[in-house]
Design a protein around this motif. Structure first.
Motif, PDB file in Angstrom:
ATOM      1  N   VAL A 193      -0.085  52.472  33.753  1.00 51.26           N
ATOM      2  CA  VAL A 193      -0.398  53.901  33.773  1.00 51.26           C
ATOM      3  C   VAL A 193       0.496  54.557  32.732  1.00 51.26           C
ATOM      4  N   THR A 194      -0.102  55.161  31.721  1.00 50.85           N
ATOM      5  CA  THR A 194       0.634  55.693  30.583  1.00 50.85           C
ATOM      6  C   THR A 194       0.300  57.163  30.389  1.00 50.85           C
ATOM      7  N   ARG A 195       1.326  57.967  30.205  1.00 46.36           N
ATOM      8  CA  ARG A 195       1.088  59.380  29.943  1.00 46.36           C
ATOM      9  C   ARG A 195       0.786  59.573  28.457  1.00 46.36           C
ATOM     10  N   VAL A 196      -0.374  60.185  28.164  1.00 46.28           N
ATOM     11  CA  VAL A 196      -0.774  60.513  26.799  1.00 46.28           C
ATOM     12  C   VAL A 196      -1.115  61.999  26.791  1.00 46.28           C
ATOM     13  N   ALA A 225       2.298  45.466  29.746  1.00 47.97           N
ATOM     14  CA  ALA A 225       3.058  46.677  29.459  1.00 47.97           C
ATOM     15  C   ALA A 225       2.228  47.557  28.539  1.00 47.97           C
ATOM     16  N   ALA A 226       2.423  48.871  28.656  1.00 46.32           N
ATOM     17  CA  ALA A 226       1.678  49.824  27.840  1.00 46.32           C
ATOM     18  C   ALA A 226       2.610  50.928  27.375  1.00 46.32           C
ATOM     19  N   ALA A 227       2.294  51.512  26.221  1.00 47.95           N
ATOM     20  CA  ALA A 227       3.102  52.600  25.670  1.00 47.95           C
ATOM     21  C   ALA A 227       2.208  53.548  24.896  1.00 47.95           C
ATOM     22  N   CYS A 228       2.695  54.767  24.724  1.00 52.99           N
ATOM     23  CA  CYS A 228       1.979  55.778  23.944  1.00 52.99           C
ATOM     24  C   CYS A 228       2.766  56.063  22.674  1.00 52.99           C
ATOM     25  N   TYR A 229       2.054  56.165  21.536  1.00 52.69           N
ATOM     26  CA  TYR A 229       2.688  56.516  20.285  1.00 52.69           C
ATOM     27  C   TYR A 229       2.034  57.772  19.713  1.00 52.69           C
ATOM     28  N   ALA A 230       2.853  58.774  19.418  1.00 54.73           N
ATOM     29  CA  ALA A 230       2.431  60.015  18.759  1.00 54.73           C
ATOM     30  C   ALA A 230       1.366  60.780  19.538  1.00 54.73           C
ATOM     31  N   ASP A 231       1.343  60.619  20.867  1.00 48.74           N
ATOM     32  CA  ASP A 231       0.326  61.284  21.694  1.00 48.74           C
ATOM     33  C   ASP A 231      -1.085  61.011  21.181  1.00 48.74           C
ATOM     34  N   TRP A 232      -1.279  59.857  20.588  1.00 53.38           N
ATOM     35  CA  TRP A 232      -2.548  59.566  19.923  1.00 53.38           C
ATOM     36  C   TRP A 232      -3.031  58.146  20.188  1.00 53.38           C
ATOM     37  N   TYR A 233      -2.073  57.214  20.253  1.00 56.52           N
ATOM     38  CA  TYR A 233      -2.422  55.799  20.357  1.00 56.52           C
ATOM     39  C   TYR A 233      -1.860  55.187  21.633  1.00 56.52           C
ATOM     40  N   LEU A 234      -2.640  54.304  22.256  1.00 66.24           N
ATOM     41  CA  LEU A 234      -2.211  53.526  23.416  1.00 66.24           C
ATOM     42  C   LEU A 234      -2.030  52.085  22.975  1.00 66.24           C
ATOM     43  N   LEU A 235      -0.866  51.505  23.274  1.00 70.68           N
ATOM     44  CA  LEU A 235      -0.593  50.112  22.940  1.00 70.68           C
ATOM     45  C   LEU A 235      -0.494  49.293  24.219  1.00 70.68           C
ATOM     46  N   ILE A 236      -1.108  48.117  24.215  1.00 65.90           N
ATOM     47  CA  ILE A 236      -1.068  47.172  25.334  1.00 65.90           C
ATOM     48  C   ILE A 236      -0.466  45.874  24.825  1.00 65.90           C
ATOM     49  N   PHE A 237       0.546  45.368  25.538  1.00 65.30           N
ATOM     50  CA  PHE A 237       1.178  44.113  25.124  1.00 65.30           C
ATOM     51  C   PHE A 237       1.300  43.149  26.296  1.00 65.30           C
ATOM     52  N   GLY A 238       0.871  41.899  26.055  1.00 65.79           N
ATOM     53  CA  GLY A 238       1.094  40.826  27.009  1.00 65.79           C
ATOM     54  C   GLY A 238       0.322  40.986  28.300  1.00 65.79           C
ATOM     55  N   GLY A 239       0.881  40.416  29.363  1.00 65.44           N
ATOM     56  CA  GLY A 239       0.200  40.384  30.650  1.00 65.44           C
ATOM     57  C   GLY A 239      -0.290  38.987  30.947  1.00 65.44           C
ATOM     58  N   GLY A 240      -0.987  38.840  32.064  1.00 66.03           N
ATOM     59  CA  GLY A 240      -1.437  37.511  32.444  1.00 66.03           C
ATOM     60  C   GLY A 240      -2.744  37.516  33.199  1.00 66.03           C
ATOM     61  N   SER A 241      -3.406  36.357  33.158  1.00 63.96           N
ATOM     62  CA  SER A 241      -4.563  36.094  34.002  1.00 63.96           C
ATOM     63  C   SER A 241      -4.085  35.156  35.103  1.00 63.96           C
TER      64      SER A 241
END
Length: 482
Positions: A175-178, A225-241
């Protein structure tokens, strides 16, 4: 009813889904070593994880909990301990650096007594002076994702009413705030089904929207993990199945709702799930997590403007910075930024707190960008990197009106930025080389130890053979005399 997912790397005892333990049960202390640090201000070294000694009754050890900072305090809610869902609220006061426990009540419009179900795998998001809790696995399965609000001033939970089509219930989502919205991605739903859907909650109207995205969508996953950059882009990294962990990076343009897989630079991150992340300006710090082979000891940072990965530090041992399901928050005191890692699972459940004083510096904020543009100056974050163009360009920063009267300043800024980038690049190369040399040295020491053991074994064998030969000679001599 969803099952409790075990750590992907470390395997604890078989969990049982039961009601949360009595909140008055005695807390379990798993820390096995004394620490002498007192307060965040005593952390002198930069970019090193330091254990903190925190007075007060510590929270029960846990992982997959939520943590959020509001007004000089870190609030910890829920989590999982030995297969039990927790529902307590623990508070770490940064001023006194002490733990305390809150007895929360629930505000309800109905006459029936209401309660907030113990949960794990949820997300805690600061919202003004309050805290929002979204999703999470609970003992009783629900169809839709819940949104709760905790008010620290009144110590009260409220179940928030939302509009539109709510996402299905899940845990392990991001859950990421944008801007003024919350973006929910992925997670594990009922029947252990993995998800890669995207939902947006407008915080002003509390209305859900499900967006149809385009491009290369991330595969279904949880514990990413997720992050917001410049209130414009959502980044998703890693995780698992259920069978593997990922090290991929995805980018979502929130204006076009288009996914892409940008090229990454610098070191190559290992696959991981259950890691934690926090942003410091343009930098995204990632800690912990594990995969099917091992836990991940390195703390990484991704420069989101250039997509260059580098190692901040490496921490050997069983501690929150290397654990799965730990929490990571950012707190600023006396102008210094501190990362605080709590809890997690690394072969045992933890209730320890570690702090890292970061040398990373936040970039110019959007409000300062507007101010700089008005004065005819170009912010550093908009300048061209001498070694690589920024991945993202905000067009407003390139408007012609910003160029008048700023040519000289821009030239000077470019020269300073160019030199700064060259120094940073050399520094990252030195860090990477040092990291590789440490690994090589460790390998050589291990091989040397093995060779020493083999040499001793050969010496023992030769000694045995010499003793046997001596006995034979003695026996032969005595036989000849006879």
């Amino acid at each position: 009813m969803p099952s409790i997912q075990e750590p992907l790397h470390f395997k604890p005892q078989e969990p049982k889904v039961v009601v949360a333990e009595n909140e008055n049960d005695k807390m379990v202390d798993v820390q096995d070593k004394e620490v002498t640090m007192e307060g965040l201000c005593s952390v002198a070294a930069y970019d090193q994880w330091t254990p903190l000694s925190v007075p007060g009754q510590r929270p029960k050890p846990r992982y997959k909990h939520g943590a959020a900072v509001v007004q000089e305090k870190m609030y910890v809610f829920g989590g999982n301990h030995n297969g039990r869902y927790l529902g307590d609220i623990q508070v770490l006061d940064f001023k006194s650096l002490s733990w305390s426990k809150l007895e929360a009540k629930v505000q309800s419009e109905s006459a029936e007594p209401a309660s907030v179900a113990p949960c794990a795998g949820h997300s805690l998001i600061p919202s003004g002076n309050k805290i929002l809790s979204l999703a999470g696995h609970t003992r009783e399965h629900t169809e839709s994702l819940s949104v709760k609000e905790f008010d620290p001033q009144t110590c009260t939970w409220s179940i928030l009413r939302t509009y539109g089509k709510s996402p299905s219930s899940r845990g392990g989502q991001s859950v990421t705030r944008v801007g003024d919205t919350l973006v929910v991605f992925g997670g594990e739903g009922g029947g252990r089904s993995l998800l890669n859907d995207l939902h947006v909650l407008d915080l002003e109207t509390m209305t859900w929207d499900e967006f149809e995205s385009t491009g290369t969508t991330p595969s279904p996953r949880s514990e990413h993990a997720a992050a917001c950059y410049a209130d414009w882009y959502l980044l998703i990294f890693g995780g698992g199945s259920h069978s593997t962990c990922f090290s991929d990076l995805y980018l979502l343009d929130m204006q076009t709702m288009g996914w892409s897989r940008p090229e990454q630079h610098g070191i190559i991150p290992e696959p991981r799930a259950g890691h934690a992340g926090v942003t410091v300006g343009d930098n995204w710090v990632i800690t912990g997590g594990g995969n099917s082979k091992k836990g991940v000891p390195e703390t990484l940072v991704l420069n989101m403007s250039t997509l260059v990965w580098s190692v901040v530090t490496s921490f050997e041992g069983r501690a929150p910075p290397t654990s799965e399901g730990s929490s990571l928050v950012l707190h600023t005191i006396n102008g210094e930024d501190f990362l605080l890692s709590f809890g997690g699972y690394s072969g045992r459940y933890s209730n320890e707190v570690y702090a890292l004083k970061t040398s990373l510096r936040p970039s110019v904020s959007s409000s300062r960008i507007d101010e700089l543009e008005t004065n005819g100056m170009t912010p550093l974050s908009a300048e061209v990197n001498s070694s690589r163009e920024p991945i993202f360009e905000i067009e407003e920063l390139r408007d012609d009106k910003n160029k008048k009267g700023g040519d000289i300043s821009k030239t000077l800024v470019q020269a300073v930025k160019r030199e700064k980038n060259q120094v940073e690049e050399r520094l990252e190369q030195e860090k990477l080389q040092s990291f590789n040399l440490k690994k090589e040295l460790a390998d050589v020491e291990n091989k040397n130890a093995e060779l020493t053991k083999e040499l001793q074994s050969v010496r023992d064998q030769l000694s045995d053979e010499a003793a046997r030969a001596s006995k034979l000679e003695v026996h032969k001599g005595s036989s000849g005399q006879g």
